[in-house]
Every structure is written in structure tokens, then in C-alpha cells.
Design an enzyme around this catalytic site. Structure first.
Site, PDB file in Angstrom:
ATOM      1  N   ASN A   3       0.842  -1.205   0.000  1.00 40.26           N
ATOM      2  CA  ASN A   3       0.000   0.000   0.000  1.00 40.26           C
ATOM      3  C   ASN A   3       0.870   1.245   0.000  1.00 40.26           C
ATOM      4  O   ASN A   3       1.905   1.298   0.661  1.00 40.26           O
ATOM      5  CB  ASN A   3      -0.881   0.002   1.261  1.00 40.26           C
ATOM      6  CG  ASN A   3      -1.789   1.213   1.333  1.00 40.26           C
ATOM      7  OD1 ASN A   3      -2.408   1.586   0.331  1.00 40.26           O
ATOM      8  ND2 ASN A   3      -1.873   1.830   2.489  1.00 40.26           N
ATOM      9  N   HIS A  19       0.946   4.962   1.190  1.00 36.63           N
ATOM     10  CA  HIS A  19       0.242   5.778   2.190  1.00 36.63           C
ATOM     11  C   HIS A  19       0.856   7.176   2.252  1.00 36.63           C
ATOM     12  O   HIS A  19       2.079   7.308   2.343  1.00 36.63           O
ATOM     13  CB  HIS A  19       0.319   5.107   3.564  1.00 36.63           C
ATOM     14  CG  HIS A  19      -0.433   5.861   4.608  1.00 36.63           C
ATOM     15  ND1 HIS A  19      -1.811   5.801   4.717  1.00 36.63           N
ATOM     16  CD2 HIS A  19      -0.014   6.742   5.550  1.00 36.63           C
ATOM     17  CE1 HIS A  19      -2.200   6.596   5.696  1.00 36.63           C
ATOM     18  NE2 HIS A  19      -1.133   7.186   6.212  1.00 36.63           N
ATOM     19  N   SER A  21       4.878   6.685   2.340  1.00 37.48           N
ATOM     20  CA  SER A  21       5.466   5.392   2.709  1.00 37.48           C
ATOM     21  C   SER A  21       4.856   4.300   1.843  1.00 37.48           C
ATOM     22  O   SER A  21       3.685   4.385   1.463  1.00 37.48           O
ATOM     23  CB  SER A  21       5.136   5.027   4.166  1.00 37.48           C
ATOM     24  OG  SER A  21       5.443   6.071   5.053  1.00 37.48           O
ATOM     25  N   ASP A  56      -2.719   0.211   8.043  1.00 36.85           N
ATOM     26  CA  ASP A  56      -1.509   1.043   7.904  1.00 36.85           C
ATOM     27  C   ASP A  56      -0.413   0.685   8.908  1.00 36.85           C
ATOM     28  O   ASP A  56       0.404   1.529   9.275  1.00 36.85           O
ATOM     29  CB  ASP A  56      -1.843   2.554   8.018  1.00 36.85           C
ATOM     30  CG  ASP A  56      -2.784   3.007   6.906  1.00 36.85           C
ATOM     31  OD1 ASP A  56      -2.768   2.389   5.825  1.00 36.85           O
ATOM     32  OD2 ASP A  56      -3.537   3.965   7.133  1.00 36.85           O
TER      33      ASP A  56
HETATM   34  C1  GRF Z   1      -2.191   9.135  -2.942  1.00 33.71           C
HETATM   35  O1  GRF Z   1      -1.755  10.278  -2.272  1.00 33.71           O
HETATM   36  C2  GRF Z   1      -2.085   7.920  -2.055  1.00 33.71           C
HETATM   37  O2  GRF Z   1      -1.029   7.979  -1.144  1.00 33.71           O
HETATM   38  C3  GRF Z   1      -3.390   7.984  -1.311  1.00 33.71           C
HETATM   39  O3  GRF Z   1      -4.320   8.377  -2.274  1.00 33.71           O
HETATM   40  C4  GRF Z   1      -3.672   9.194  -3.244  1.00 33.71           C
HETATM   41  C5  GRF Z   1      -4.011   8.654  -4.587  1.00 33.71           C
HETATM   42  O4  GRF Z   1      -3.668   9.521  -5.619  1.00 33.71           O
HETATM   43  N1  GRF Z   1      -3.699   6.726  -0.669  1.00 33.71           N
HETATM   44  P1  GRF Z   1      -3.870   9.084  -7.143  1.00 33.71           P
HETATM   45  O5  GRF Z   1      -5.264   8.502  -7.273  1.00 33.71           O
HETATM   46  O6  GRF Z   1      -2.804   8.089  -7.476  1.00 33.71           O
HETATM   47  O7  GRF Z   1      -3.730  10.368  -7.925  1.00 33.71           O
END
Ligand code: GRF
Length: 208
Positions: free
Chosen positions: A104, A106, A133, A142
Site C-alpha cells: 500500500n 500511504h 510510505s 496502515d
Molecule cells: C495518494 O496520495 C495515495 O497515497 C493515497 O491516495 C492518493 C491517490 O492519488 N492513498 P492518485 O489517485 O494516485 O492520484
């Protein structure tokens, strides 16, 4: 060399999916194959990036459940499941069945700011550093082992909006590196243990 067979889960804009596709095209991720892009959100903007490349897309609903995805993972020998902006919590059984294969992205420096609204919480908490991360997904939200982080500085002038923008730029660097490490077998789960061969010693890598 066999390509790493991946599923990518998204919920929204899919800019990280777009970035992965670009890195495959540029050769940085030459050993990666995207088997399918899966979403919980039928109107996820990011689906267009998969369509442009003729990558199959699937929507999780009553007709296509996590059990169906599990069967696909087995049938097609999926090596890696990448949550790239996937906003739903995966069912526990699904996580346990595929633990070690799910990573994932995050938007915080875990263990700081698990969960949602990380950029807002960074501003509220007065943190001077922020970032993104990539970690293994385990039952606890998480909390799985982190194996790469990208750090940005928080300036006095930053808002949740500017932080989000800057963290995204960092995400575009660290997620492809994480995926590449998998394809090079530098990271893997072996039974009870996570191996980070040549990657992690005691602390997560800080990619500045
Ligand atoms: C990213 O910031 C990711 O860390 C979070 O959601 C966002 C997704 O952005 N979980 P995208 O859809 O890839 O533009």
C-alpha cells in the site's frame, strides 16, 4: 526472466497508476506486467489510463467480489497487488490469504498519521517533516512493515493542498522503486518473515 504479474487497485484520479504505466513504458519497470486494474469506484478517473493501454479494468461489486479476485490471483499467478490510492479497507480474509503480496502507498511518514486526511493532520500537528510510505498490508490498518519512505519538508507557507501536491511528487518516485525491488526479488515475505535483501537494515530507507 518472467515478468512480475501485478494487480493495481485504485479509487480516484489514478495519477500513481499513470506514473507506473509511464515507468513501464520508459523501461524503469521493464519487468512489470499489469494484469488488471481494479476499483471500488466505477467513476474513478484513473480508469482511463488503463483503458488507453487496453489493460482490463474491473469494478468490485456484488457481481465481482473479493472472492472472485482471490480466484483470479490464484488462477493467473499474480505476484503483487498494489494499492495505489485505494481508499477502501480490504476484508481481513482477503488480506490474510494474500499477505506478503499486497503493498500500500500511504501519504504520510508512517507510523505518523495512519488513516485519512494525513495532510491536514500534518499541518495541525506542526510536523516539520512529511512524506509518503510504501508498506506491506497486514490485518491492522496502515501498520504493516514499511520498506521505503520519501520525505518532504513542511514549510510555514504550506497548506494541506500544497502538501498533497508535494507528497504526490514523492509518491511518483518511491512507488516505482518499491515495485522494482519486488521484481528484483529484493523484498519478499518468506513464511513468517519479511526479507529485505540489501534493502533494509534497521530503519526504512529515506529517499530524499
Ligand atoms: C495518494 O496520495 C495515495 O497515497 C493515497 O491516495 C492518493 C491517490 O492519488 N492513498 P492518485 O489517485 O494516485 O492520484
Amino acid at each position: 526472466m518472467n515478468k512480475l504479474n501485478c494487480l493495481i487497485f485504485i479509487s480516484g484520479n489514478g495519477s500513481n497508476l499513470k506514473n507506473i504505466i509511464e515507468k513501464i513504458d520508459s523501461g524503469f519497470l521493464q519487468n512489470i506486467f499489469i494484469h488488471e486494474v481494479i476499483t471500488d469506484n466505477p467513476s474513478a478517473g484513473g480508469l482511463k489510463y488503463a483503458d488507453e493501454k487496453n489493460i482490463t479494468t474491473k469494478i468490485i461489486d456484488d457481481d465481482y467480489t473479493y472472492d472472485d479476485i482471490s480466484q483470479e490471483i490464484i488462477k493467473h499467478n499474480i505476484d503483487l497487488i498494489i494499492l495505489a490510492g485505494f481508499m477502501k479497507i480490504l476484508p481481513k480474509d482477503f488480506v490474510n490469504d494474500h499477505e506478503g503480496k499486497i503493498i500500500n502507498l500511504h501519504p504520510s511518514l508512517l507510523p505518523r498519521h495512519r488513516g485519512l486526511d494525513t495532510h491536514k493532520r500534518v499541518i495541525q500537528s506542526g510536523d516539520k517533516l512529511h512524506g509518503a510510505s510504501v508498506h506491506f498490508v497486514t490485518e491492522k490498518l496502515d501498520e504493516g512493515p514499511v520498506f521505503i519512505q520519501g520525505i518532504i519538508e513542511v514549510r510555514d507557507s504550506d497548506t494541506a493542498f500544497t502538501l498533497e501536491k508535494n507528497v504526490h511528487q514523492m509518491e511518483y518516485q518511491i512507488l516505482p522503486i518499491a515495485i522494482r525491488w519486488f521484481s528484483e526479488k529484493l523484498i519478499e515475505k518468506n513464511g513468517e518473515y519479511y526479507n529485505f535483501r540489501g534493502v533494509l537494515e534497521k530503519e526504512p530507507i529515506k529517499y530524499l
